[in-house]
Scaffold this active site. Structure first.
Site, short mmCIF file in Angstrom:
data_model
loop_
_atom_site.label_atom_id
_atom_site.label_comp_id
_atom_site.label_asym_id
_atom_site.label_seq_id
_atom_site.Cartn_x
_atom_site.Cartn_y
_atom_site.Cartn_z
N LYS A 60 0.84 -1.19 0.00
CA LYS A 60 0.00 0.00 0.00
C LYS A 60 0.87 1.24 0.00
O LYS A 60 0.92 2.00 0.96
CB LYS A 60 -0.94 -0.04 1.20
CG LYS A 60 -1.86 -1.25 1.17
CD LYS A 60 -2.77 -1.33 2.37
CE LYS A 60 -3.68 -2.54 2.25
NZ LYS A 60 -4.62 -2.62 3.39
N GLY B 219 -7.33 -3.95 1.36
CA GLY B 219 -8.23 -4.14 2.50
C GLY B 219 -9.60 -3.57 2.24
O GLY B 219 -9.97 -3.42 1.07
N ASN C 50 -0.13 3.79 10.66
CA ASN C 50 -0.13 5.16 10.16
C ASN C 50 -0.81 6.11 11.16
O ASN C 50 -0.32 7.21 11.41
CB ASN C 50 -0.83 5.23 8.81
CG ASN C 50 0.01 4.60 7.72
OD1 ASN C 50 1.00 5.16 7.28
ND2 ASN C 50 -0.37 3.41 7.30
N ALA D 210 -3.46 -7.15 9.29
CA ALA D 210 -2.83 -8.46 9.47
C ALA D 210 -3.10 -9.02 10.86
O ALA D 210 -3.29 -10.24 11.03
CB ALA D 210 -1.32 -8.34 9.25
N LYS E 217 -5.21 6.64 1.67
CA LYS E 217 -5.81 6.42 3.00
C LYS E 217 -4.73 6.39 4.08
O LYS E 217 -5.00 6.73 5.23
CB LYS E 217 -6.64 5.14 2.99
CG LYS E 217 -5.92 3.87 2.59
CD LYS E 217 -5.37 3.11 3.77
CE LYS E 217 -4.69 1.83 3.32
NZ LYS E 217 -4.14 1.07 4.48
#
Length: 332
Positions: A110, A140, A260, A144, A195
């Site tokens: 990502k 997603g 993040n 995980a 995102k």
């Protein structure tokens, strides 16, 4: 067209790479796994667990072929899943001497390739002569850590050919995973990149002490900002409110597992970028994505006040509280 008997391999041994291996072992008789850290590889062979990531997950090593030689792993695979931080992708693939032209390559990354300012799919197409028809995306909303706990999760399998996507779904399907099939390679990749930036913004505001009322408005504006960027850069008949776009944004913004958001929270509390990265000991893709999207948007000039504010905070070292105050005046 992917064959039903196609052999799979995972490149990367972080949390997401380990989760993908766990999922594949549910269905596949043998899975290749490229692990560059020999100490980690040896530990997995002996103890059936990854000592660094998702250490509670049992891995059936009788079905695993683990090697630090990327050529060895790729040569035995028909489907190759990339699950490494975007910042390390070039370094890892530089060691590959085999062509990828006879493989189907799935990006579970990502992020954007730093200094190249392209997505993973674009990088594979430009540098490995891999047609987009042989590239897939796995997105997603899916952390995980929840896969490790076998909590019901949803993934989006993205490929130009829906037939290929369905065959990939067969390889990943298990009791705790549901799937959606999409064909928007460009949009889902950029949504996964954006995102992460917005989750950093949410974390920063949380670290500064802003409450849920404000954060809900921030995320609603982030969703509109994402939609605006995707529409202006690559028009496509996409539903921005579906799980691959809005769902992934929501989980990354709110989840306790979001690195993040965690990174952003530390910045909001006064950490420097370097000190936050050291203390986390994990990669927050939103940091790298912020610079890349800022660079890319110089071409498109899309109105992106949230992404711009995050960039100024992380790279120009602007005053965090003042930047968020100015941003708050632009939210609706």
């Amino acid at each position: 067209m992917i064959d039903k008997a196609a052999r799979c391999a995972v490149i990367g041994y972080g949390s997401w790479g380990t989760a993908l291996v766990k999922i594949l072992l549910e269905n596949e008789p043998r899975v290749g796994w490229h692990i560059v850290n020999e100490e980690v590889a040896q530990h997995i062979r002996r103890h059936n667990v990854n000592p660094k990531y998702l250490s509670s997950v049992y891995l059936d090593t009788s079905k695993l072929h683990i090697s630090g030689d990327i050529d060895e792993i790729v040569s035995e695979a028909d489907v190759v899943l990339l699950a490494v931080p975007s910042a390390f992708l070039k370094t890892i693939l530089e060691k590959l001497t085999l062509p990828l032209t006879d493989k189907f390559v799935i990006s579970a990354i990502k992020g954007i390739v730093p200094d190249e300012y392209v997505t993973i799919a674009e990088y594979l197409n430009e540098n490995f002569s891999l047609p987009f028809e042989q590239i897939g995306i796995l997105t997603g909303p899916c952390h995980a850590e929840e896969v490790a706990l076998e909590r019901l999760s949803y993934l989006n399998v993205v490929a130009k050919s829906e037939d290929n996507a369905r065959l990939l779904v067969d390889k990943f399907s298990c009791d705790y995973i549901r799937y959606n099939i999409l064909t928007d390679i460009y949009g889902t990749e950029y949504a996964a990149v954006l995102k992460n930036i917005y989750a950093v913004a949410v974390g920063i505001c949380h670290g500064l002490g802003y409450g849920d009322n404000f954060l809900s408005v921030l995320i609603a504006n982030a969703a509109r900002e994402m939609a605006r960027f995707l529409k202006e850069t690559y028009p496509f008949d996409r539903d921005i409110h579906s799980s691959a776009y809005l769902g992934d944004l929501l989980v990354t913004s709110y989840s306790q597992f979001s690195r993040n958001r965690t990174f952003g929270t530390m910045i909001g509390k006064g950490y420097s970028v370097k000190s936050a990265q050291i203390e986390m000991n994990m990669i927050a893709e939103g940091y790298y994505a912020s610079s890349c999207i800022c660079h890319i948007n110089r071409k498109w000039h899309v109105d992106m006040p949230i992404a711009d504010a995050v960039y100024r905070i992380l790279y120009e070292r602007r005053n965090v509280r003042e930047e968020i105050r100015l941003l708050s005046e632009q939210l609706r």
